[in-house]
Scaffold this active site. Structure first.
Site, PDB file in Angstrom:
ATOM      1  N   CYS A 186      -2.134 -38.811  59.496  1.00 24.18           N
ATOM      2  CA  CYS A 186      -1.953 -37.357  59.277  1.00 24.18           C
ATOM      3  C   CYS A 186      -2.821 -36.709  60.461  1.00 24.18           C
ATOM      4  O   CYS A 186      -3.814 -37.484  60.693  1.00 24.18           O
ATOM      5  CB  CYS A 186      -2.185 -36.902  57.952  1.00 24.18           C
ATOM      6  SG  CYS A 186      -1.175 -37.474  56.570  1.00 24.18           S
ATOM      7  N   ARG A 245       5.135 -23.142  60.231  1.00 27.47           N
ATOM      8  CA  ARG A 245       5.127 -23.078  58.772  1.00 27.47           C
ATOM      9  C   ARG A 245       3.785 -22.756  58.250  1.00 27.47           C
ATOM     10  O   ARG A 245       3.401 -22.666  57.086  1.00 27.47           O
ATOM     11  CB  ARG A 245       5.258 -24.717  58.501  1.00 27.47           C
ATOM     12  CG  ARG A 245       6.473 -25.252  58.538  1.00 27.47           C
ATOM     13  CD  ARG A 245       6.461 -26.837  57.995  1.00 27.47           C
ATOM     14  NE  ARG A 245       5.852 -27.834  59.029  1.00 27.47           N
ATOM     15  CZ  ARG A 245       5.542 -28.897  58.653  1.00 27.47           C
ATOM     16  NH1 ARG A 245       5.588 -29.115  57.237  1.00 27.47           N
ATOM     17  NH2 ARG A 245       4.986 -29.720  59.500  1.00 27.47           N
ATOM     18  N   TYR A 274     -11.917 -39.819  42.388  1.00 27.66           N
ATOM     19  CA  TYR A 274     -12.695 -41.212  42.623  1.00 27.66           C
ATOM     20  C   TYR A 274     -13.459 -41.075  43.638  1.00 27.66           C
ATOM     21  O   TYR A 274     -13.015 -40.578  44.648  1.00 27.66           O
ATOM     22  CB  TYR A 274     -11.443 -42.357  42.916  1.00 27.66           C
ATOM     23  CG  TYR A 274     -12.095 -43.548  43.208  1.00 27.66           C
ATOM     24  CD1 TYR A 274     -12.801 -44.527  42.182  1.00 27.66           C
ATOM     25  CD2 TYR A 274     -12.257 -43.963  44.696  1.00 27.66           C
ATOM     26  CE1 TYR A 274     -13.069 -45.556  42.603  1.00 27.66           C
ATOM     27  CE2 TYR A 274     -12.655 -45.140  44.933  1.00 27.66           C
ATOM     28  CZ  TYR A 274     -13.128 -46.044  43.983  1.00 27.66           C
ATOM     29  OH  TYR A 274     -13.849 -47.086  44.606  1.00 27.66           O
ATOM     30  N   TRP A 320     -15.531 -42.892  46.305  1.00 26.91           N
ATOM     31  CA  TRP A 320     -15.731 -44.298  46.906  1.00 26.91           C
ATOM     32  C   TRP A 320     -17.051 -44.777  47.042  1.00 26.91           C
ATOM     33  O   TRP A 320     -17.384 -46.032  46.993  1.00 26.91           O
ATOM     34  CB  TRP A 320     -15.064 -44.386  48.258  1.00 26.91           C
ATOM     35  CG  TRP A 320     -14.988 -45.523  48.946  1.00 26.91           C
ATOM     36  CD1 TRP A 320     -14.120 -46.669  48.805  1.00 26.91           C
ATOM     37  CD2 TRP A 320     -15.785 -45.957  50.285  1.00 26.91           C
ATOM     38  NE1 TRP A 320     -14.289 -47.750  49.595  1.00 26.91           N
ATOM     39  CE2 TRP A 320     -15.281 -47.147  50.457  1.00 26.91           C
ATOM     40  CE3 TRP A 320     -16.884 -45.221  50.750  1.00 26.91           C
ATOM     41  CZ2 TRP A 320     -15.990 -48.025  51.554  1.00 26.91           C
ATOM     42  CZ3 TRP A 320     -17.437 -45.935  51.939  1.00 26.91           C
ATOM     43  CH2 TRP A 320     -16.868 -47.422  52.247  1.00 26.91           C
ATOM     44  N   CYS A 374      -5.252 -37.683  52.461  1.00 29.47           N
ATOM     45  CA  CYS A 374      -6.399 -37.062  53.445  1.00 29.47           C
ATOM     46  C   CYS A 374      -7.422 -36.200  52.469  1.00 29.47           C
ATOM     47  O   CYS A 374      -8.510 -36.373  53.042  1.00 29.47           O
ATOM     48  CB  CYS A 374      -5.694 -35.808  54.307  1.00 29.47           C
ATOM     49  SG  CYS A 374      -4.665 -36.737  55.480  1.00 29.47           S
ATOM     50  N   GLU A 418      -5.186 -34.629  59.928  1.00 32.58           N
ATOM     51  CA  GLU A 418      -6.451 -34.372  59.596  1.00 32.58           C
ATOM     52  C   GLU A 418      -7.410 -35.890  59.867  1.00 32.58           C
ATOM     53  O   GLU A 418      -8.505 -35.932  60.286  1.00 32.58           O
ATOM     54  CB  GLU A 418      -6.651 -34.310  58.053  1.00 32.58           C
ATOM     55  CG  GLU A 418      -6.207 -33.079  57.542  1.00 32.58           C
ATOM     56  CD  GLU A 418      -4.677 -32.895  57.453  1.00 32.58           C
ATOM     57  OE1 GLU A 418      -4.217 -32.155  56.514  1.00 32.58           O
ATOM     58  OE2 GLU A 418      -3.926 -33.812  57.674  1.00 32.58           O
TER      59      GLU A 418
END
Length: 143
Positions: A62, A90, A133, A135, A99, A64
């Protein structure tokens, strides 16, 4: 690990230059099905890093995620704000789940610009991932 987030910025504190950069790239560089989203981020010292997604049927990064890599290549390791803008006018689009997680892991205090054009707001990435979560918690040594 508890992530301490500053108070969310007010709508009038939106980094409009960042939105304009991403919108300009989406309008002028996103052509065809391979590149459909542009992203721009500002690092702590004011630099803007930008990128576009690289769509591929096997899954592609993506916009990002492209920005995260481009930022590292340019030595911009402290991104503070990011935005994504879709092609074909858009407008601002929110980051996908992958992301959101990557942004949280790399830049736990980054603000993400989201919302419709008339009500843009910058929110801490952690607010986009309730019950997230973390990491970094997985990387802690067990005592």
């Amino acid at each position: 690990m508890t992530i301490q987030q500053p108070h969310p910025p007010r709508t009038d504190d939106i980094d409009r230059e960042l939105v304009d950069v991403a919108a300009d790239i989406a309008r002028t560089r996103c052509r065809g099905d391979n590149h459909t989203v542009a992203s721009a981020a500002r690092d702590r010292d004011g630099r803007i890093v930008s990128g576009v997604n690289a769509y591929h049927f096997t899954g592609g990064p993506c916009a990002e995620l492209v920005v995260i890599g481009a930022a590292a290549a340019q030595g911009a390791y402290e991104l503070e704000t990011i935005v994504a803008v879709g092609d074909r006018e858009r407008g601002v689009i929110p980051p996908c789940g992958r992301c959101r997680q990557a942004l949280l892991d790399y830049f736990p205090h980054i603000n993400v610009i989201v919302g419709p054009a008339d009500a843009l707001r910058a929110v801490p990435v952690a607010e986009l991932l309730p019950e997230t979560y973390v990491w970094a918690d997985h990387q802690l040594d067990a005592d």
